[in-house]
Design a protein around this motif. Sequence first.
Motif, PDB file in Angstrom:
ATOM      1  N   SER A 252      25.000  29.029  44.455  1.00 48.23           N
ATOM      2  CA  SER A 252      25.993  29.720  45.268  1.00 48.23           C
ATOM      3  C   SER A 252      25.621  29.535  46.734  1.00 48.23           C
ATOM      4  O   SER A 252      24.512  29.126  47.054  1.00 48.23           O
ATOM      5  CB  SER A 252      26.050  31.204  44.908  1.00 48.23           C
ATOM      6  OG  SER A 252      24.779  31.783  45.037  1.00 48.23           O
ATOM      7  N   ASN A 416      33.304  46.181  40.344  1.00 42.75           N
ATOM      8  CA  ASN A 416      33.320  45.119  41.326  1.00 42.75           C
ATOM      9  C   ASN A 416      32.678  45.451  42.663  1.00 42.75           C
ATOM     10  O   ASN A 416      33.268  45.218  43.720  1.00 42.75           O
ATOM     11  CB  ASN A 416      34.782  44.721  41.546  1.00 42.75           C
ATOM     12  CG  ASN A 416      34.906  43.223  41.655  1.00 42.75           C
ATOM     13  OD1 ASN A 416      33.901  42.512  41.568  1.00 42.75           O
ATOM     14  ND2 ASN A 416      36.110  42.743  41.859  1.00 42.75           N
ATOM     15  N   GLU A 443      27.321  34.170  38.121  1.00 45.09           N
ATOM     16  CA  GLU A 443      28.742  34.189  38.479  1.00 45.09           C
ATOM     17  C   GLU A 443      29.022  35.200  39.590  1.00 45.09           C
ATOM     18  O   GLU A 443      29.785  34.931  40.512  1.00 45.09           O
ATOM     19  CB  GLU A 443      29.593  34.583  37.266  1.00 45.09           C
ATOM     20  CG  GLU A 443      29.869  33.461  36.282  1.00 45.09           C
ATOM     21  CD  GLU A 443      30.470  34.014  34.983  1.00 45.09           C
ATOM     22  OE1 GLU A 443      29.999  33.593  33.927  1.00 45.09           O
ATOM     23  OE2 GLU A 443      31.373  34.876  35.040  1.00 45.09           O
ATOM     24  N   LEU A 444      28.395  36.370  39.468  1.00 46.33           N
ATOM     25  CA  LEU A 444      28.613  37.409  40.483  1.00 46.33           C
ATOM     26  C   LEU A 444      28.153  36.905  41.851  1.00 46.33           C
ATOM     27  O   LEU A 444      28.826  37.110  42.866  1.00 46.33           O
ATOM     28  CB  LEU A 444      27.856  38.686  40.115  1.00 46.33           C
ATOM     29  CG  LEU A 444      28.417  39.456  38.920  1.00 46.33           C
ATOM     30  CD1 LEU A 444      27.433  40.538  38.493  1.00 46.33           C
ATOM     31  CD2 LEU A 444      29.760  40.088  39.277  1.00 46.33           C
ATOM     32  N   GLU A 447      30.554  34.493  43.193  1.00 45.50           N
ATOM     33  CA  GLU A 447      31.757  35.168  43.698  1.00 45.50           C
ATOM     34  C   GLU A 447      31.491  35.899  45.011  1.00 45.50           C
ATOM     35  O   GLU A 447      32.389  36.517  45.576  1.00 45.50           O
ATOM     36  CB  GLU A 447      32.276  36.170  42.654  1.00 45.50           C
ATOM     37  CG  GLU A 447      32.943  35.514  41.452  1.00 45.50           C
ATOM     38  CD  GLU A 447      33.056  36.466  40.246  1.00 45.50           C
ATOM     39  OE1 GLU A 447      32.889  37.694  40.421  1.00 45.50           O
ATOM     40  OE2 GLU A 447      33.282  35.952  39.137  1.00 45.50           O
TER      41      GLU A 447
END
Length: 496
Positions: A252, A416, A443-444, A447
């Motif tokens: 990321s 979230n 994934e978090l 994101e």
Amino acid sequence: MAEPYLKMVSVKKGFPGVQALKGVDFEAYAGEALALIGANGAGKSTLMNVLGGILRPDEGEIQIEGRAVTITTPLDASMHGIAFVHQEMAMLPTLSIADTMFVANFPTRAGVIDYKTTRERCIQALKRLGCNFDPATRIRDLSPGDQQMVEIARALLSDPRIIIFDEPTSSLTSREKVRLFEVIQSLKKQGVTVIYITHLMDEVFNICERAQVLRNGETVGGGLIKDLTYEDIVRLMIGTKEINRYFEHHTSTIGEPVLKVEGLSRKGVLDNISFELRKGEVVGLWGLLGSGRTEIARAVVGLDPIDGGTIQVRANGGLKTINPGEAKNWVGMVTENRREEGLLLPMSVKHNLSLANLRALADRLYPFINFKLETAQSKKYVERLGIKISSLEQKVANLSGGNQQKVVVGRWLQRNPIIFFMDEPTRGLDVGAKADIRAIIGELAAEGAALMVISSDIDEIMSLGDRYLVMHRGRLVKELGAGASKEELMAAAAGV
Ligand SMILES: Nc1ncnc2c1ncn2[C@@H]1O[C@H](COP(=O)(O)OP(=O)(O)OP(=O)(O)O)[C@@H](O)[C@H]1O
Ligand SMILES: [Mg+2]
């Protein structure tokens, strides 16, 4: 080879919506440690609850030394020499250690409880585990690890011939673990049959001679440990070859700081802690049990009071100082202690999943909840996390241990938040589920969330972290970059 000391023949047990055991045969020999292995919800605890007289099977037979026995209550089990160290402890916090250990069978003299003997036997039993507790201490004043040691000492008191350990080490310190493993070795020498349930493969290879693997309520394999590899066992458990994702690292882009903590202090616990978490990064927080790693998370989230320090979070393009009580609007916390802080056991999976998220689920007519949305959202997270349930209405209390932990994670995902603290997020999860949670953490981050992950599993921390912070006795003693080695982390945590 001698005859098995214990045999369970064709045991079946169904619950509403799930056949937890589909005719399981199980054998264990005197003097061996048998690993009972399987993914979350495979039926391990259910099988042992049948043996321990906690559950009645629908069908099947139990034999000890070749003779059929009837076990319908825990007392029956105990009379047949079976002791049980449970996965989730159920001790009364207000009782003393002595009362907890002897609640079912106080030593008496002329019909009166003999407190002196009680005290002495209690001290002796604890000493065997290397614990020097005062028997008058209340359970609630012990750490979870020490509580677990009391539970183990209690099981040993009856001099069992068969002892069941259901994930006994999840809250133990490394010293306590060593002590437990020594005790298991000596039990084996005395000819005791040890049944050991764990998701930790190094424990299987260290302690056990043989393994039996369950999947979906059926035996899928097993054998002598010396003939099995780690991959063999994992493949049997989860039935796939996707073992490699276990060590995949997320990618990321790391951005601006979203959390800035300065001078966080709490007397005797946290000493002047300062750090930042940035958008898209996963920071591994490493330290020994009791070093203050959980306490950092609790202080930032506002669960524990602080004596000093500031907490800033990203808001409207800048950093904004917040009060500890406000943190929950930005920060999510997945805890290791699902019993105390995480879940409402008597409530459904659906309600537990929506618990952290009531406001978002409310219609414009807040506080009325949009039940359709609640169901749809809960379904989504059950699927995303692979939570094994029979229906969304199932009580969380009836889920297997690992699936309860997934509900805790799912609850926060729904909300979230931009910052996550995860304290032992994969505790009690099988290797497949651990990989699922790690993928979700990746994934978090991708994101754009910022995450701090606490884990006692060094390989897990190493596979996740973009950066590491190390705690020692309430202080942050070291920051290490992505290329750091395990040895560097361990040395820093030991105060070297
Ligand atoms: N009291 C109960 N009521 C309904 N279903 C139950 C009950 N106890 C267990 N189950 C279900 O039976 C299945 C087996 O659960 P079990 O607790 O034996 O799994 P496990 O192998 O011990 O898993 P874990 O590693 O997660 O502890 C699961 O699907 C679980 O939801
Ligand atoms: Mg279990």
